[in-house]
Design an enzyme around this catalytic site. Structure first.
Site, PDB file in Angstrom:
ATOM      1  N   HIS A 145      -3.468   4.298  -2.233  1.00 19.37           N
ATOM      2  CA  HIS A 145      -4.423   3.469  -1.489  1.00 19.37           C
ATOM      3  C   HIS A 145      -4.950   4.232  -0.273  1.00 19.37           C
ATOM      4  CE1 HIS A 145      -1.796   0.236  -3.327  1.00 19.37           C
ATOM      5  NE2 HIS A 145      -2.986  -0.142  -3.730  1.00 19.37           N
ATOM      6  N   LEU A 149       0.820  -1.217   0.000  1.00 22.66           N
ATOM      7  CA  LEU A 149       0.000   0.000   0.000  1.00 22.66           C
ATOM      8  C   LEU A 149       0.856   1.271   0.000  1.00 22.66           C
ATOM      9  CD1 LEU A 149      -2.735  -1.153   2.548  1.00 22.66           C
ATOM     10  CD2 LEU A 149      -2.664  -1.465   0.065  1.00 22.66           C
ATOM     11  N   HIS A 150       0.326   2.294  -0.671  1.00 22.58           N
ATOM     12  CA  HIS A 150       1.007   3.588  -0.748  1.00 22.58           C
ATOM     13  C   HIS A 150      -0.041   4.690  -0.596  1.00 22.58           C
ATOM     14  CE1 HIS A 150      -0.642   3.569  -4.770  1.00 22.58           C
ATOM     15  NE2 HIS A 150      -0.016   2.435  -5.024  1.00 22.58           N
ATOM     16  N   ARG A 182       4.139  -1.023  -7.961  1.00 21.44           N
ATOM     17  CA  ARG A 182       5.287  -1.483  -8.757  1.00 21.44           C
ATOM     18  C   ARG A 182       6.444  -0.476  -8.746  1.00 21.44           C
ATOM     19  NH1 ARG A 182       0.982  -3.768 -11.639  1.00 21.44           N
ATOM     20  NH2 ARG A 182       1.201  -6.020 -11.966  1.00 21.44           N
TER      21      ARG A 182
END
Ligand code: PAF
Length: 285
Positions: free
Chosen positions: A37, A33-34, A189
């Site tokens: 999100h 998650l980043h 990614r």
């Protein structure tokens, strides 16, 4: 926040909440998650009484085993981020829990599921629909949150919701793309990019952004070709596809006048591995 791995446990919790009239938001994720999100989770927390975030690296949507193997797995950090965002439940099932038997269902919603990502990654959207429909059946959310970064995925999920008869009870909430300061779209990614790859990746959005101005005095084909040429001119970047489409039907437009809503969708290979990066730009909305 509770971390739940069993479907029955989550369903028991949600059954009780629903009985009390509480509204449920679902944020489906594959983990790693980043901030992108986080923005979906925060929005769900604001708009619902309960927010369920699923963290499940869904094998059925990967048509490339290497991509699945490489995909970052960071459950501990994910839980910390979710806790900070105010999520109620992190649902992190095993593959066996989600697929006790192979999912033989086949979802196809042409043309939205067959163009672009659908053509380049055969089976990808089928896998997305398998897991998302399962999550919808398990959670029965009032709202489900998806990021606009995966533009085509939202179009496919909207078709899925109609197909499984949930359009009256479930709202799909589209959330804007979140970017790093240099313009690179946030993506799980991105953490796989080397320092050198990370340095060239912002050229993708730069080319897209510049093309909006260019498009004011040039036709669709000229604009398309300029974006592809600008990005391919950067050593280490290679455009897989760039399509200028109607934002709803995802059908190619040949003239700017063809549609009131025009979006350019791009996928670019970055670096040696290579890492596949996705982005889009709105020309007319
Ligand atoms: O966008 C994603 O991360 C995935 O495709 C989703 C919607 C969580 C389904 O696995």
């Amino acid at each position: 926040m509770k971390v739940i791995t069993k479907i029955v446990d989550l369903q028991n919790e949600l059954f009780a909440a629903r009985k009390e009239g509480k509204e449920i938001g679902l944020v489906p994720t594959m983990g790693a998650l980043h901030e992108g999100h986080a923005s979906l989770v925060k929005r769900s927390v604001k708009e619902n009484d309960i927010t369920v975030v699923s963290v499940f690296l869904n094998p059925t949507q990967f048509n490339d085993q290497g991509d699945l193997d490489r995909y970052p797995r960071t459950l501990e950090a994910d839980c910390k981020l979710l806790e900070d965002c105010g999520a109620s439940y992190c649902f992190a099932p095993s593959v066996d829990e989600m697929y006790p038997t192979p999912d033989e269902r086949h979802f196809e919603f042409p043309p939205v599921s067959t163009v672009m990502e659908g053509a380049k990654r055969p089976g990808h959207f089928n896998g997305v629909c398998q897991v998302v429909s399962r999550l919808f059946y398990i959670v029965r959310p009032n709202r489900a949150y998806f990021g606009e970064k995966d533009w085509q995925q939202i179009a496919v999920v909207k078709q899925l919701v109609k197909f499984i008869g949930m359009s009256d009870s479930l709202q799909i909430v589209e959330c804007p793309i979140i970017r790093d300061e240099d313009g690179l779209a946030k993506s799980s990614r991105n953490s796989l990019l080397s320092k050198d790859e990370r340095a060239i990746a912002p050229a993708i959005f730069k080319a897209l952004k510049e093309s909006v101005e260019y498009a004011k005095n040039h036709n669709v084909k000229e604009t398309h070709d300029k974006v592809v040429a600008d990005i391919n001119a950067v050593e280490g970047l290679e455009v897989e596809y760039f399509e200028i489409v109607d934002g709803n039907t995802l059908q190619d437009v040949t003239n700017w006048e063809d549609s009131p809503y025009v979006v350019g969708c791009i996928t670019v290979y970055c670096g040696k591995t290579p890492i596949r990066l996705i982005d889009h730009i709105k020309y007319k909305e």
